[in-house]
Design an enzyme around this catalytic site. Structure first.
Site, PDB file in Angstrom:
ATOM      1  N   LYS A 123      -0.194  -0.650   3.537  1.00  0.00           N
ATOM      2  CA  LYS A 123      -0.471   0.739   2.941  1.00  0.00           C
ATOM      3  C   LYS A 123      -0.975   0.929   1.620  1.00  0.00           C
ATOM      4  O   LYS A 123      -1.829   1.873   1.469  1.00  0.00           O
ATOM      5  CB  LYS A 123       0.925   1.501   2.988  1.00  0.00           C
ATOM      6  N   LYS A 206      -2.949   1.914  19.732  1.00  0.00           N
ATOM      7  CA  LYS A 206      -1.763   2.642  19.770  1.00  0.00           C
ATOM      8  C   LYS A 206      -1.794   4.132  19.972  1.00  0.00           C
ATOM      9  O   LYS A 206      -2.565   4.469  19.350  1.00  0.00           O
ATOM     10  CB  LYS A 206      -0.745   2.086  18.762  1.00  0.00           C
ATOM     11  N   LYS A 209      -0.470  10.278  16.657  1.00  0.00           N
ATOM     12  CA  LYS A 209      -0.638  11.338  16.175  1.00  0.00           C
ATOM     13  C   LYS A 209      -2.086  11.723  15.549  1.00  0.00           C
ATOM     14  O   LYS A 209      -2.525  12.785  15.184  1.00  0.00           O
ATOM     15  CB  LYS A 209       0.441  12.097  15.551  1.00  0.00           C
TER      16      LYS A 209
END
Ligand code: TRP
Length: 347
Positions: A123, A206, A209
């Protein structure tokens, strides 16, 4: 589940989901459905949490968006089958002991432990110097979420396994440093491969959203027609379905649709293939579509109903926070006492 810790600690499940907006079939099958199953099994107390303090570690959201995401996640939990009277359903920031214990854990965890976290490295990317301190400390807050309840079992995806190992390391070090047996060494309950839901447009990615294609996912807010249309358009290959699990190798899209069917019908992949082996997708897709609509459309309509009654959602969360604090406040006081700090003043 192992009983390693169950003799000394009340069997208690804790898990959390970030209110980062946009719930998909992947969240439902990968997390929420398991949370509901654990609640309904009745073998453990269950605590489920919207982790809004985690949701600000990457960047601050627009305040109305964060509020909306949190309420939507709460509605999603309830629509999926979490009963806020049976489980404790909370928003993290409404239970201040999470953040209070997190500070203690910031002082237990070592820099070296945190620097090894792969999610931190992913991240923060190349620009670690510009990442927030909160992003670095994220796993210590997660450990506090779990241990402020003395939770014994934590259902999570494979990607959170390392954070649970850190949680165990923090509990062990705290117990060792103070010569106590105060925090349980929590057991991870990792999802099976079958519940990893992939994109409907690309079986190697995967379901997410944040995929730019809405056709790649089924949103928990999609109505019956949208669900049916997305399954009709899902990517497949030209071959018939195999009768054996091995036959799904190298057929990512076929495997994904069969996995979804198996998870929604609560069957194993082998059982599904025994039923549908030899069928073409032209025949299998309407079966999957009917099943997905039957299972998912009631969730989206219940979510819509709840989202229309925000006062009700807020009442549920207030009640959840009160029930949670009956557990977390005494555990924080005991923690402070072990350390030699004065318990917080109660108002
Ligand atoms: N980090 C978890 C995730 O992104 C969310 C989370 C926060 C969590 N605190 C938790 C999960 C405690 C389990 C237990 O999926």
């Amino acid at each position: 589940m192992s009983d390693e810790t169950a003799t000394t600690f009340t069997p208690r499940v804790f898990s959390g989901i970030q209110p980062s907006g946009g719930l998909t079939l992947g969240n439902y099958l990968g997390a929420m459905k398991r949370f509901v199953d654990m609640q309904d099994a009745g073998t453990h107390e269950t605590v489920y949490c919207m982790v809004d303090l985690h949701a600000i570690t990457a960047k601050f959201l627009d305040p109305d968006t964060l509020r909306k995401n949190t309420r939507e996640l709460c509605a999603g939990f309830i629509a999926a089958g979490i009963d806020p009277e049976t489980s404790i359903l909370i928003n993290q920031s409404q239970v201040p002991e999470h953040a209070q214990l997190a500070w203690i854990f910031n002082c237990v965890a070592r820099m070296g432990w945190m620097q090894r976290m792969t999610q931190w490295k992913d991240k923060a990317g190349k620009n670690q110097q510009n990442a927030s301190l909160g992003l670095f400390a994220y796993p210590a807050l997660m450990a506090a979420d779990i241990l402020i309840y003395h939770a014994t079992h934590v259902p999570v995806g494979e990607d959170q396994k390392q954070h649970l190992e850190l949680t165990r390391d923090i509990a062990i070090k705290f117990n060792h440093d103070y010569g106590v047996d105060f925090f349980p060494v929590t057991e991870p309950v990792i999802e099976g491969a079958a519940t990893r839901v992939m994109s409907l447009r690309d079986g190697s990615k995967k379901m997410s959203k944040s995929d730019p294609s809405d056709a790649s996912r089924i949103n928990l807010t999609d109505d019956a027609d949208t669900i049916a249309k997305k399954i009709r358009k899902a990517k497949t290959d030209p071959d018939a379905l195999p009768s054996e699990v091995d036959g799904l190798q190298d057929r990512a899209e076929a495997r994904n649709l069969v996995n979804i069917y198996a998870a929604l019908s609560e069957q194993s992949v082998a059982e599904v293939l025994a039923e549908v082996g030899g069928k073409q997708f032209g025949e299998f897709k309407p079966m999957l579509s009917d099943l997905a609509v039957a299972k998912m459309a009631p969730i989206s309509s219940e979510m819509a109903r709840l989202m229309d009654d925000q006062a009700e959602i807020d009442r549920i969360l207030t009640r959840g926070a009160e029930r949670a604090r009956a557990i977390t406040a005494p555990i924080l006081r005991q923690t402070y006492d072990i350390i030699g700090m004065v318990p917080p003043v109660t108002l």
